[in-house]
Design an enzyme around this catalytic site. Structure first.
Site, PDB file in Angstrom:
ATOM      1  N   TRP A  61       0.841  -1.198   0.000  1.00 15.19           N
ATOM      2  CA  TRP A  61       0.000   0.000   0.000  1.00 15.19           C
ATOM      3  C   TRP A  61       0.868   1.237   0.000  1.00 15.19           C
ATOM      4  O   TRP A  61       2.068   1.183   0.282  1.00 15.19           O
ATOM      5  CB  TRP A  61      -1.041  -0.017   1.125  1.00 15.19           C
ATOM      6  N   ASN A  62       0.228   2.385  -0.334  1.00 12.67           N
ATOM      7  CA  ASN A  62       0.961   3.638  -0.503  1.00 12.67           C
ATOM      8  C   ASN A  62       0.222   4.763   0.201  1.00 12.67           C
ATOM      9  O   ASN A  62      -1.010   4.753   0.268  1.00 12.67           O
ATOM     10  CB  ASN A  62       1.053   4.002  -1.990  1.00 12.67           C
ATOM     11  N   HIS A  69      -6.828  20.082  -6.946  1.00 12.43           N
ATOM     12  CA  HIS A  69      -6.968  20.434  -8.367  1.00 12.43           C
ATOM     13  C   HIS A  69      -5.823  19.848  -9.199  1.00 12.43           C
ATOM     14  O   HIS A  69      -5.324  20.483 -10.124  1.00 12.43           O
ATOM     15  CB  HIS A  69      -7.094  21.958  -8.517  1.00 12.43           C
ATOM     16  N   HIS A  73      -9.680  16.529 -12.809  1.00  9.38           N
ATOM     17  CA  HIS A  73     -10.336  16.888 -11.541  1.00  9.38           C
ATOM     18  C   HIS A  73     -11.604  17.700 -11.739  1.00  9.38           C
ATOM     19  O   HIS A  73     -11.859  18.253 -12.791  1.00  9.38           O
ATOM     20  CB  HIS A  73      -9.356  17.612 -10.614  1.00  9.38           C
ATOM     21  N   ASP A  75     -14.187  20.753 -10.290  1.00  9.33           N
ATOM     22  CA  ASP A  75     -14.219  22.037  -9.570  1.00  9.33           C
ATOM     23  C   ASP A  75     -15.621  22.253  -9.015  1.00  9.33           C
ATOM     24  O   ASP A  75     -16.610  22.250  -9.760  1.00  9.33           O
ATOM     25  CB  ASP A  75     -13.932  23.210 -10.515  1.00  9.33           C
ATOM     26  N   HIS A  79     -14.916  26.676  -5.000  1.00  7.30           N
ATOM     27  CA  HIS A  79     -13.544  26.939  -5.450  1.00  7.30           C
ATOM     28  C   HIS A  79     -13.339  28.427  -5.737  1.00  7.30           C
ATOM     29  O   HIS A  79     -12.232  28.928  -5.610  1.00  7.30           O
ATOM     30  CB  HIS A  79     -13.270  26.104  -6.699  1.00  7.30           C
ATOM     31  N   HIS A 207     -14.345  30.174 -14.454  1.00  2.00           N
ATOM     32  CA  HIS A 207     -14.448  29.952 -13.013  1.00  2.00           C
ATOM     33  C   HIS A 207     -15.465  30.910 -12.392  1.00  2.00           C
ATOM     34  O   HIS A 207     -16.338  30.501 -11.615  1.00  2.00           O
ATOM     35  CB  HIS A 207     -13.091  30.151 -12.331  1.00  2.00           C
TER      36      HIS A 207
HETATM   37  C1  23J Z   1      -6.773  28.720  -9.149  1.00  2.00           C
HETATM   38  C2  23J Z   1      -6.613  29.916  -9.807  1.00  2.00           C
HETATM   39  C3  23J Z   1      -6.759  29.986 -11.169  1.00  2.00           C
HETATM   40  C4  23J Z   1      -7.098  28.827 -11.865  1.00  2.00           C
HETATM   41  C5  23J Z   1      -7.267  27.599 -11.215  1.00  2.00           C
HETATM   42  C6  23J Z   1      -7.102  27.563  -9.860  1.00  2.00           C
HETATM   43  C7  23J Z   1      -7.639  26.361 -11.955  1.00  2.00           C
HETATM   44  O1  23J Z   1      -7.556  26.287 -13.138  1.00  2.00           O
HETATM   45  C8  23J Z   1      -8.218  25.187 -11.272  1.00  2.00           C
HETATM   46  O2  23J Z   1      -7.635  24.100 -11.249  1.00  2.00           O
HETATM   47  O3  23J Z   1      -9.334  25.316 -10.798  1.00  2.00           O
HETATM   48  S1  23J Z   1      -7.305  28.945 -13.604  1.00  2.00           S
HETATM   49 MN    MN Z   2      -9.638  23.151 -10.709  1.00  2.00          MN
END
Ligand code: 23J
Ligand code: MN
Length: 258
Positions: A61-62, A69, A73, A75, A79, A207
């Site tokens: 195991w590890n 992120h 992944h 979001d 976030h 985002h």
């Molecule tokens: C934090 C700030 C900017 C970005 C991101 C995260 C991501 O792309 C992310 O993985 O959610 S652009």
């Molecule tokens: Mn992300």
């Protein structure tokens, strides 16, 4: 036959094809690099606890660690600052029904092959809709760029002025979120936003607009070239991390063969 019996038989026979849209979690897979004044995302790490040896004679195991992120992944709304007060905005709060749903794919691979800063605009979306019909409500929308086929430094494509990779404009995100009321938006690049997405108003519009409206993101997807434009179903359940803003996950799609 019941829907579920029918589905199970068709998956077993290949009449419903399962497509893996996930990159392997690997320390060498690139993570987003933000300007140096900001905190940074950690790559995937794996440390052996035992491997059928004196540390554990019959087991291997590890211990693993990574940023929420890292790699392919999910979001969650929490976030982003625009989504900080969205109800059920953390990964552990999202109802499981939201994690399985219809998906459409907008093929931007030709444009992205000629322009590292290719923009998904309302015009691109409207041209897609003229061919495939209006994007249905509560649907995942994936932006295919074939960026997942890039390896090493080509993936982040870091230049003197920062990363260059394709992504949506603020107007495109407003169309998808405010008019089409999609469930979420996914990309093959390291972010749902373009590499130069900080220069839009608002900065990082995918985002900002998605998460402010309680919508989800998927990043670092693979194999979008194996999906039809319409008709597939996406399975994308993040880990149930308490107050988590995102999580690596296995993303897959079900595609019914003609
Ligand atoms: C934090 C700030 C900017 C970005 C991101 C995260 C991501 O792309 C992310 O993985 O959610 S652009
Ligand atoms: Mn992300």
């Amino acid at each position: 036959m019941s829907v579920l019996d029918d589905l199970a038989v068709k998956i077993a026979s290949g009449a419903v094809r399962m497509v893996d849209l996930t990159h392997t979690l690997d320390p060498d897979f690139p993570v987003i690099i933000l300007p140096p004044e900001f905190g940074q995302c950690a790559r995937f790490r794996m440390e052996e606890i035992s491997a059928y040896d004196h540390r554990g004679p019959a087991w291997k195991w590890n211990n693993i660690s990574m940023c929420e992120h890292t790699g392919t992944h999910f979001d969650a709304p929490s976030h982003w600052i625009s989504g900080r007060d969205v109800p059920n905005g953390a990964v552990d709060e999202i109802a499981v029904e939201r994690l399985v749903g219809p998906v459409v794919v907008i093929d931007c691979s030709e444009g992205a092959s000629k322009d590292d800063d290719f923009e998904l605009t309302p015009e691109v979306i409207e041209a897609w809709e003229a061919e495939h019909g209006t994007i249905p409500e509560d649907c995942w929308v994936l932006m295919r760029t074939d960026w997942s086929k890039r390896r090493g430094a080509e993936y982040l494509n870091m230049q003197d002025d920062g990363p260059h990779s394709p992504g949506p404009t603020p107007e495109a995100m407003r169309l998808l979120v405010e008019e089409r009321n999609i469930r979420g938006f996914g990309t093959e690049t390291v972010g749902t936003d373009a590499g130069q997405g900080m220069h839009y108003t608002p900065p990082y519009p995918a985002h900002y607009i998605l998460h402010g409206a309680g919508k989800y993101g998927l990043q670092c997807l693979a194999n979008l070239d194996l999906l039809p434009a319409t008709g597939a179903v996406l399975i994308a359940p993040p880990l149930k991390i308490k107050n988590g803003t995102g999580s690596p996950l296995r993303v897959m799609a079900m595609v019914e063969e003609a």
